[in-house]
Design a protein around this motif. Structure first.
Motif, PDB file in Angstrom:
ATOM      1  N   HIS A  71      88.184  37.056  32.735  1.00 21.50           N
ATOM      2  CA  HIS A  71      88.112  38.314  31.977  1.00 21.50           C
ATOM      3  C   HIS A  71      86.831  38.363  31.139  1.00 21.50           C
ATOM      4  O   HIS A  71      86.230  39.424  30.972  1.00 21.50           O
ATOM      5  CB  HIS A  71      89.348  38.480  31.090  1.00 21.50           C
ATOM      6  CG  HIS A  71      90.567  38.887  31.857  1.00 21.50           C
ATOM      7  ND1 HIS A  71      90.750  40.155  32.363  1.00 21.50           N
ATOM      8  CD2 HIS A  71      91.644  38.184  32.235  1.00 21.50           C
ATOM      9  CE1 HIS A  71      91.891  40.218  33.018  1.00 21.50           C
ATOM     10  NE2 HIS A  71      92.452  39.020  32.948  1.00 21.50           N
ATOM     11  N   THR A  72      86.418  37.212  30.633  1.00 25.13           N
ATOM     12  CA  THR A  72      85.163  37.143  29.887  1.00 25.13           C
ATOM     13  C   THR A  72      83.994  37.453  30.816  1.00 25.13           C
ATOM     14  O   THR A  72      83.047  38.157  30.432  1.00 25.13           O
ATOM     15  CB  THR A  72      85.014  35.752  29.238  1.00 25.13           C
ATOM     16  OG1 THR A  72      86.181  35.476  28.449  1.00 25.13           O
ATOM     17  CG2 THR A  72      83.781  35.681  28.362  1.00 25.13           C
ATOM     18  N   LEU A  73      84.058  36.969  32.031  1.00 29.16           N
ATOM     19  CA  LEU A  73      83.037  37.263  33.038  1.00 29.16           C
ATOM     20  C   LEU A  73      82.935  38.763  33.280  1.00 29.16           C
ATOM     21  O   LEU A  73      81.833  39.333  33.306  1.00 29.16           O
ATOM     22  CB  LEU A  73      83.390  36.556  34.353  1.00 29.16           C
ATOM     23  CG  LEU A  73      82.612  37.003  35.585  1.00 29.16           C
ATOM     24  CD1 LEU A  73      81.165  36.561  35.488  1.00 29.16           C
ATOM     25  CD2 LEU A  73      83.274  36.471  36.844  1.00 29.16           C
ATOM     26  N   ARG A  74      84.063  39.400  33.456  1.00 30.51           N
ATOM     27  CA  ARG A  74      84.058  40.852  33.711  1.00 30.51           C
ATOM     28  C   ARG A  74      83.431  41.597  32.540  1.00 30.51           C
ATOM     29  O   ARG A  74      82.659  42.522  32.743  1.00 30.51           O
ATOM     30  CB  ARG A  74      85.485  41.354  33.972  1.00 30.51           C
ATOM     31  CG  ARG A  74      85.508  42.801  34.405  1.00 30.51           C
ATOM     32  CD  ARG A  74      86.773  43.215  35.050  1.00 30.51           C
ATOM     33  NE  ARG A  74      87.909  43.063  34.152  1.00 30.51           N
ATOM     34  CZ  ARG A  74      89.156  43.298  34.502  1.00 30.51           C
ATOM     35  NH1 ARG A  74      89.437  43.693  35.716  1.00 30.51           N
ATOM     36  NH2 ARG A  74      90.118  43.140  33.635  1.00 30.51           N
ATOM     37  N   SER A  75      83.737  41.164  31.312  1.00 27.74           N
ATOM     38  CA  SER A  75      83.144  41.786  30.135  1.00 27.74           C
ATOM     39  C   SER A  75      81.629  41.597  30.122  1.00 27.74           C
ATOM     40  O   SER A  75      80.873  42.531  29.802  1.00 27.74           O
ATOM     41  CB  SER A  75      83.770  41.190  28.870  1.00 27.74           C
ATOM     42  OG  SER A  75      83.239  41.797  27.728  1.00 27.74           O
TER      43      SER A  75
END
Length: 146
Positions: free
Chosen positions: A130-134
């Protein structure tokens, strides 16, 4: 107890103890931070994009074995991938850890196939993703699993 043993396979423990791509990246083009308040996992993700391709990726942070190994393996599999390929991997990984979806045996992400049986660990496994997507979307807010 065998399910727990399966979950903490040797690969997961090795990536947790000796994470790959574990360093800051001063020339990153994208950066994002993530936090899992239930477990205390914290991750800072650095990306270097060249056009549409993840040229390099690294991270720093602290967390449980599942969180740290998920981030380490994620950074290994994403180098050289396009945004579309990253999104496809995100979807496949999310399905794997939330619903126990099928995955090829030789897929590095297969070591997380047992996570779906432990709902409290799903947020640990998906934090980095999810951090990657952000980071890819350029969102400035810290990602939280809550």
């Amino acid at each position: 107890m065998s399910e727990l043993s399966d979950l903490y396979q040797d690969v997961i423990l090795d990536h947790s103890r000796h994470p790959h791509n574990y360093h800051a990246m001063p020339d990153a083009t994208q950066k994002a931070e993530g936090f899992n308040p239930l477990c205390g996992d914290r991750v800072t993700l650095y990306l270097k994009l060249k056009g549409d391709v993840v040229e390099d990726i690294s991270f720093e942070g602290n967390g449980c074995a599942i969180s740290k190994s998920s981030t380490s393996i994620m950074t290994d599999v994403l180098k050289g991938k396009t945004r579309a390929e990253v999104k496809a991997l995100f979807d496949r990984f999310h399905h794997l850890v939330t619903e126990g979806g099928a995955i090829e045996e030789n897929d590095k992400l297969a070591v997380f196939s047992g996570v779906s049986a432990f709902p409290m660990r799903v947020k640990c496994a998906v934090l980095a993703w999810h951090t990657l997507r952000s980071a890819l979307e350029g969102k400035p807010d810290r990602v939280s699993t809550e």
